[in-house]
Design a protein around this motif. Structure first.
Motif, PDB file in Angstrom:
ATOM      1  N   ASP A  72       0.496  -1.103   0.483  1.00 38.97           N
ATOM      2  CA  ASP A  72      -0.103   0.261  -0.079  1.00 38.97           C
ATOM      3  C   ASP A  72       0.875   0.965   0.158  1.00 38.97           C
ATOM      4  O   ASP A  72       0.020   2.030  -0.761  1.00 38.97           O
ATOM      5  CB  ASP A  72      -0.562   0.095   1.646  1.00 38.97           C
ATOM      6  N   GLN A  73       2.309   1.369   0.622  1.00 42.29           N
ATOM      7  CA  GLN A  73       2.520   2.500   0.976  1.00 42.29           C
ATOM      8  C   GLN A  73       3.747   2.393   0.543  1.00 42.29           C
ATOM      9  O   GLN A  73       5.069   1.479   0.676  1.00 42.29           O
ATOM     10  CB  GLN A  73       2.437   2.458   2.347  1.00 42.29           C
ATOM     11  N   ALA A  74       4.563   3.545  -0.005  1.00 41.78           N
ATOM     12  CA  ALA A  74       6.307   3.822  -0.314  1.00 41.78           C
ATOM     13  C   ALA A  74       6.376   5.038   0.313  1.00 41.78           C
ATOM     14  O   ALA A  74       5.850   6.100   0.315  1.00 41.78           O
ATOM     15  CB  ALA A  74       6.171   3.804  -1.934  1.00 41.78           C
ATOM     16  N   MET A  75       7.665   5.165   0.494  1.00 39.56           N
ATOM     17  CA  MET A  75       8.452   6.492   1.092  1.00 39.56           C
ATOM     18  C   MET A  75       9.405   6.488   0.294  1.00 39.56           C
ATOM     19  O   MET A  75       9.681   6.278   0.176  1.00 39.56           O
ATOM     20  CB  MET A  75       8.101   6.136   2.303  1.00 39.56           C
ATOM     21  N   HIS A  76       9.874   7.951   0.878  1.00 38.35           N
ATOM     22  CA  HIS A  76      10.984   8.955   1.113  1.00 38.35           C
ATOM     23  C   HIS A  76      10.893   9.462   1.983  1.00 38.35           C
ATOM     24  O   HIS A  76      10.995  10.862   1.806  1.00 38.35           O
ATOM     25  CB  HIS A  76      11.268   9.309  -0.934  1.00 38.35           C
ATOM     26  N   LEU A 246       1.672   9.880  10.520  1.00 42.54           N
ATOM     27  CA  LEU A 246       2.210  11.404  11.172  1.00 42.54           C
ATOM     28  C   LEU A 246       1.167  11.646   9.710  1.00 42.54           C
ATOM     29  O   LEU A 246       0.472  12.548   9.528  1.00 42.54           O
ATOM     30  CB  LEU A 246       3.318  11.126  10.518  1.00 42.54           C
ATOM     31  N   THR A 247       1.056  10.928   8.468  1.00 44.28           N
ATOM     32  CA  THR A 247      -0.211  11.025   7.102  1.00 44.28           C
ATOM     33  C   THR A 247      -1.410  10.596   7.917  1.00 44.28           C
ATOM     34  O   THR A 247      -2.255  11.525   7.465  1.00 44.28           O
ATOM     35  CB  THR A 247      -0.092   9.999   6.266  1.00 44.28           C
ATOM     36  N   GLY A 248      -1.833   9.974   8.451  1.00 45.26           N
ATOM     37  CA  GLY A 248      -3.072   9.936   9.451  1.00 45.26           C
ATOM     38  C   GLY A 248      -3.205  11.156   9.477  1.00 45.26           C
ATOM     39  O   GLY A 248      -4.895  11.257   9.964  1.00 45.26           O
ATOM     40  N   ALA A 346      -6.792   9.745  10.881  1.00 52.31           N
ATOM     41  CA  ALA A 346      -8.196   8.917   9.916  1.00 52.31           C
ATOM     42  C   ALA A 346      -7.205   7.993   9.727  1.00 52.31           C
ATOM     43  O   ALA A 346      -6.131   7.692   9.047  1.00 52.31           O
ATOM     44  CB  ALA A 346      -8.438  10.086   9.123  1.00 52.31           C
ATOM     45  N   HIS A 347      -7.754   7.063   8.924  1.00 57.24           N
ATOM     46  CA  HIS A 347      -7.012   5.860   8.117  1.00 57.24           C
ATOM     47  C   HIS A 347      -6.824   5.727   6.830  1.00 57.24           C
ATOM     48  O   HIS A 347      -7.854   6.445   6.269  1.00 57.24           O
ATOM     49  CB  HIS A 347      -8.248   4.200   8.196  1.00 57.24           C
ATOM     50  N   CYS A 348      -6.010   6.279   6.225  1.00 55.72           N
ATOM     51  CA  CYS A 348      -6.065   6.342   4.855  1.00 55.72           C
ATOM     52  C   CYS A 348      -4.775   6.025   4.446  1.00 55.72           C
ATOM     53  O   CYS A 348      -4.931   6.011   3.149  1.00 55.72           O
ATOM     54  CB  CYS A 348      -5.774   8.190   4.348  1.00 55.72           C
ATOM     55  N   THR A 349      -3.911   4.996   4.921  1.00 54.58           N
ATOM     56  CA  THR A 349      -2.846   4.465   4.063  1.00 54.58           C
ATOM     57  C   THR A 349      -2.989   2.978   3.782  1.00 54.58           C
ATOM     58  O   THR A 349      -1.362   2.429   3.507  1.00 54.58           O
ATOM     59  CB  THR A 349      -1.166   4.508   4.889  1.00 54.58           C
ATOM     60  N   ASP A 357     -10.050   3.811   3.458  1.00 57.05           N
ATOM     61  CA  ASP A 357      -8.892   4.257   2.792  1.00 57.05           C
ATOM     62  C   ASP A 357      -9.057   4.853   1.865  1.00 57.05           C
ATOM     63  O   ASP A 357      -8.849   6.648   1.620  1.00 57.05           O
ATOM     64  CB  ASP A 357      -7.430   3.366   3.326  1.00 57.05           C
ATOM     65  N   ARG A 358      -9.602   4.179   1.055  1.00 58.12           N
ATOM     66  CA  ARG A 358     -10.255   4.771  -0.091  1.00 58.12           C
ATOM     67  C   ARG A 358     -11.056   6.540  -0.606  1.00 58.12           C
ATOM     68  O   ARG A 358     -10.774   7.626  -1.435  1.00 58.12           O
ATOM     69  CB  ARG A 358     -10.658   3.687  -1.575  1.00 58.12           C
ATOM     70  N   TYR A 359     -12.097   6.653   0.083  1.00 54.68           N
ATOM     71  CA  TYR A 359     -12.532   7.207   0.637  1.00 54.68           C
ATOM     72  C   TYR A 359     -11.748   8.211   1.160  1.00 54.68           C
ATOM     73  O   TYR A 359     -12.226   9.739   1.068  1.00 54.68           O
ATOM     74  CB  TYR A 359     -14.095   6.725   1.470  1.00 54.68           C
ATOM     75  N   ALA A 360     -11.396   8.154   2.306  1.00 56.72           N
ATOM     76  CA  ALA A 360     -10.614   9.018   2.921  1.00 56.72           C
ATOM     77  C   ALA A 360     -10.038   9.754   2.076  1.00 56.72           C
ATOM     78  O   ALA A 360      -9.791  10.533   1.961  1.00 56.72           O
ATOM     79  CB  ALA A 360      -9.848   8.739   4.079  1.00 56.72           C
ATOM     80  N   SER A 361      -8.981   8.872   1.173  1.00 58.73           N
ATOM     81  CA  SER A 361      -7.633   9.331  -0.021  1.00 58.73           C
ATOM     82  C   SER A 361      -8.962  11.050  -0.809  1.00 58.73           C
ATOM     83  O   SER A 361      -7.756  11.522  -1.194  1.00 58.73           O
ATOM     84  CB  SER A 361      -7.478   8.803  -0.351  1.00 58.73           C
ATOM     85  N   GLU A 362      -9.188  10.517  -1.303  1.00 63.65           N
ATOM     86  CA  GLU A 362     -10.334  11.082  -1.969  1.00 63.65           C
ATOM     87  C   GLU A 362     -10.992  12.402  -1.843  1.00 63.65           C
ATOM     88  O   GLU A 362     -11.080  13.533  -2.031  1.00 63.65           O
ATOM     89  CB  GLU A 362     -11.328  10.593  -2.452  1.00 63.65           C
ATOM     90  N   ILE A 363     -11.658  12.484   0.219  1.00 59.38           N
ATOM     91  CA  ILE A 363     -11.806  13.784   0.526  1.00 59.38           C
ATOM     92  C   ILE A 363     -10.791  14.466   0.735  1.00 59.38           C
ATOM     93  O   ILE A 363     -10.532  15.409   0.030  1.00 59.38           O
ATOM     94  CB  ILE A 363     -12.279  13.393   2.274  1.00 59.38           C
TER      95      ILE A 363
END
Length: 474
Positions: A72-76, A246-248, A346-349, A357-363
Motif C-alpha cells: 500500500d505504501q512507499a516512502m522517501h 503522521l499521514t493519518g 484517519a485511516h488513509c494509508t 481508506d479509498r474514501y479518505a484519500s478522495e476527501i
C-alpha cells in the motif's frame, strides 16, 4: 522445550484445513470473486485512470513483511532546510475501481482483507491488490502522493497531497531495515527513518499518545508447516508506524479544516478501566507512582520481560471502542480524537486492504485542491460507519478464531501434559479463572485453578485438559 509444528495437508478434509474452512463459512467470508468482478478487474488493470503529474524520479522504497505483495505504501525521506521532507505514496485504488461498478460493490461486501493461516481473502482481486495497483518495485503505478514538511523537532509545517505516477526502487522488510540502520550501512533516506521516527515518538509522548509494543502471537507458515511464535516489535516497526500515523493525522486535520470526512476515533478510557489496570500493575509488581501517567508508564516497559509483556497485553483493553466517525457540511462530531494517538486521526494509508481508506484519500485530495469531495464519496460516508464496524468485527473474529483453531491443533494429542506458563489475567469476580501465556509453544489459553486464587504475574506449571480444534459455534 522443542518447538512444536503443525503440518497441514493440502487435502480439504485435513482436520485443520476443515476447521479453518468451517470458520470462514461461519463468519460469512466470501471465498472466490464472481466472474464478472474478475473480468472488470482485468479490464481496469489494463487501462487504469492515470494522473498527469509524474513523480517517477522519486526513489521511493517500501517496508513490509518479506512475503507481502499487496504493498500500500512507499516512502522517501530527505532533509529540508533544518527539518525534513516526508514523501509518502499510497496506492491509488480509485484509479482502478469505478464507483458503483461490480468491482466497487464487491469491495463493499468484503470491507477488508482477511488473513488465515492457509489463505488470504483479499479486499480486491489479486490481479489488482498484488499486481497492477500494488506499489511493487520497478513498476510505474498511480498513487496518492503526500508531501509533508517537518521542522527540526518533527512537527508538521506544510502538507500537500496529489495524484501522481510513482515507481518504487526497493522492497525492504523490517529486519533488514533494522540491520542496515544498526550497522551504519543504511543510506540517508533509510537513516532518516530512525531520525524522524524518534522525533515523532517524542512528540507522541509529549501529547500523551500511546504505541503499545505488545508481543504479537503469530502463526508462521513454513511450507505448510505452521508454528506459533511470540514476536516483540523491532524499533523499525515503530518508526515505520510513525510515518503512517503522521499521514493519518495530516489527513484528519485536512478533513476537519474543510468540515467533511471520516475519522478513526477512540474515546478516553473510563476511570474504572484505568483503576483496574492500576490493580493489575500492583499484582504484577510494576511500580506505577500516582504522579506518573498511563502513557509514561507504558513507554517505560520492556516487552521482552514477562511481567511487562503481561501488563502490556492488559493495556489493550483500553483500546476497545474505536470506531469510524463520518461528518460533513462543517458539523464536527462530538469526538474528533483517537485517545491512543492523542490527536485527530484517519485511516488513509492502506486502501488495498481496507475499504474506508479509498474514501479518505478522495476527501483529502479534494480538500488540498480546494474542491468539494465527489458525490459518490459523500453518499457513502454514513453507510461506511456500519460497513467498517461490521468488517472490523469480522476481521477480529477471524483472527481470534484462527489462533484458537491453530492452538488447539498444535496441542491435540498432548492432553494431560504440563507446560510452563505465566498468569497474565485473572477474572476479578472469579479469581480461580483466568488466562495463561505458555512459554513454549506460544499459546495463550484459559485456565481454571483449584480453590486458591490464581497468582497474577506468577510463573506456574499448568496441565492441558482440553484441546479441540473446532471453530467457534461448530
Amino acid at each position: 522445550m522443542p518447538r512444536r509444528h503443525i503440518r497441514v495437508s493440502g487435502a480439504p478434509e485435513a482436520p485443520l484445513r476443515a476447521a479453518l474452512t468451517a470458520l470462514r463459512t461461519e463468519l460469512g467470508v466470501p471465498e472466490s470473486f464472481p466472474p464478472e468482478v474478475l473480468a472488470e478487474a482485468e479490464r481496469s488493470a489494463k487501462a487504469p485512470t492515470l494522473p498527469s503529474y509524474d513523480a517517477t524520479d522519486l526513489p521511493l522504497f517500501t517496508i513490509d513483511p518479506p512475503a507481502s505483495t499487496d504493498l500500500d505504501q512507499a516512502m522517501h525521506l530527505s532533509r529540508q532546510g533544518t527539518g525534513y521532507r516526508v514523501r509518502y505514496a499510497i496506492a491509488d485504488v480509485a484509479a482502478f475501481v469505478v464507483p458503483g461498478s461490480v468491482l466497487d460493490t464487491e469491495a463493499h461486501r468484503r470491507v477488508a482483507t482477511l488473513y488465515f493461516p492457509d489463505e488470504k481473502i483479499p479486499l480486491h482481486p489479486v490481479l489488482l491488490s498484488e499486481g497492477a495497483a500494488s506499489l511493487l518495485p520497478d513498476q510505474v503505478r498511480p498513487a496518492v502522493l503526500w508531501t509533508i514538511d517537518l521542522d527540526a523537532d518533527g512537527r508538521t509545517l506544510t502538507v500537500d497531497v496529489r495524484r501522481a505516477l510513482v515507481r518504487s526502487r526497493a522492497k525492504l522488510d523490517y529486519a533488514a531495515v533494522q540491520k542496515r540502520i544498526d550497522s551504519g550501512t543504511a543510506e540517508e533516506p533509510l537513516t532518516l527513518l530512525k531520525e524522524i521516527g524518534e522525533r515523532r515518538e517524542a512528540l507522541e509522548a509529549e501529547r500523551g499518545g500511546i504505541s503499545l509494543n505488545v508481543p504479537e502471537q503469530e502463526i508462521v507458515d513454513r511450507d505448510h508447516t505452521y508454528e506459533l511464535t511470540y514476536r516483540a516489535p523491532l524499533p523499525a516497526d515503530g518508526w515505520n508506524a510513525q510515518i503512517s500515523l503522521l499521514t493519518g493525522m495530516a489527513a484528519a486535520d485536512l478533513m476537519i479544516s474543510t468540515g467533511t470526512g471520516i475519522l478513526r476515533t477512540l474515546p478516553a478510557a473510563p476511570d474504572g478501566a484505568v483503576g483496574r489496570l492500576r490493580r493489575t500493575a500492583h499484582a504484577l509488581r510494576i511500580d506505577w507512582p500516582h504522579h506518573v501517567s498511563y502513557a509514561q508508564l507504558v513507554r517505560s516497559l520492556n516487552p521482552h520481560r514477562p511481567h511487562h509483556a503481561a501488563f502490556l497485553q492488559e493495556c489493550t483493553t483500553l483500546l476497545r471502542g474505536a470506531g469510524y466517525t463520518p461528518f460533513r457540511d462543517g458539523a464536527l462530531p462530538d469526538i474528533t480524537t483517537h485517545a491512543a494517538v492523542a490527536a485527530p486521526y484517519a485511516h488513509c494509508t492502506a486502501p488495498l486492504r481496507r475499504l474506508v481508506d479509498r474514501y479518505a484519500s478522495e476527501i483529502c485530495l479534494a480538500a488540498a485542491a480546494g474542491d468539494a469531495p465527489p458525490d459518490w464519496v459523500l453518499t457513502a460516508l454514513d453507510p461506511l460507519r456500519k460497513e467498517m464496524a461490521d468488517g472490523t468485527r469480522r476481521a477480529g473474529a477471524a483472527e481470534r478464531g484462527c489462533l484458537d483453531i491453530v492452538e488447539a491443533a498444535l496441542l491435540k494429542g498432548q492432553v494431560g501434559e504440563t507446560f510452563d506458563a505465566w498468569v497474565v489475567d485473572v477474572d476479578e469476580r472469579r479469581p480461580t479463572i483466568g488466562t495463561v501465556q505458555l512459554e513454549s509453544p506460544a499459546i495463550i489459553g484459559r485456565i481454571e485453578g483449584g480453590g486458591a486464587p490464581l497468582p497474577l504475574g506468577e510463573r506456574l506449571r499448568v496441565r492441558l485438559t482440553q484441546a479441540d480444534p473446532e471453530p467457534p459455534g461448530a
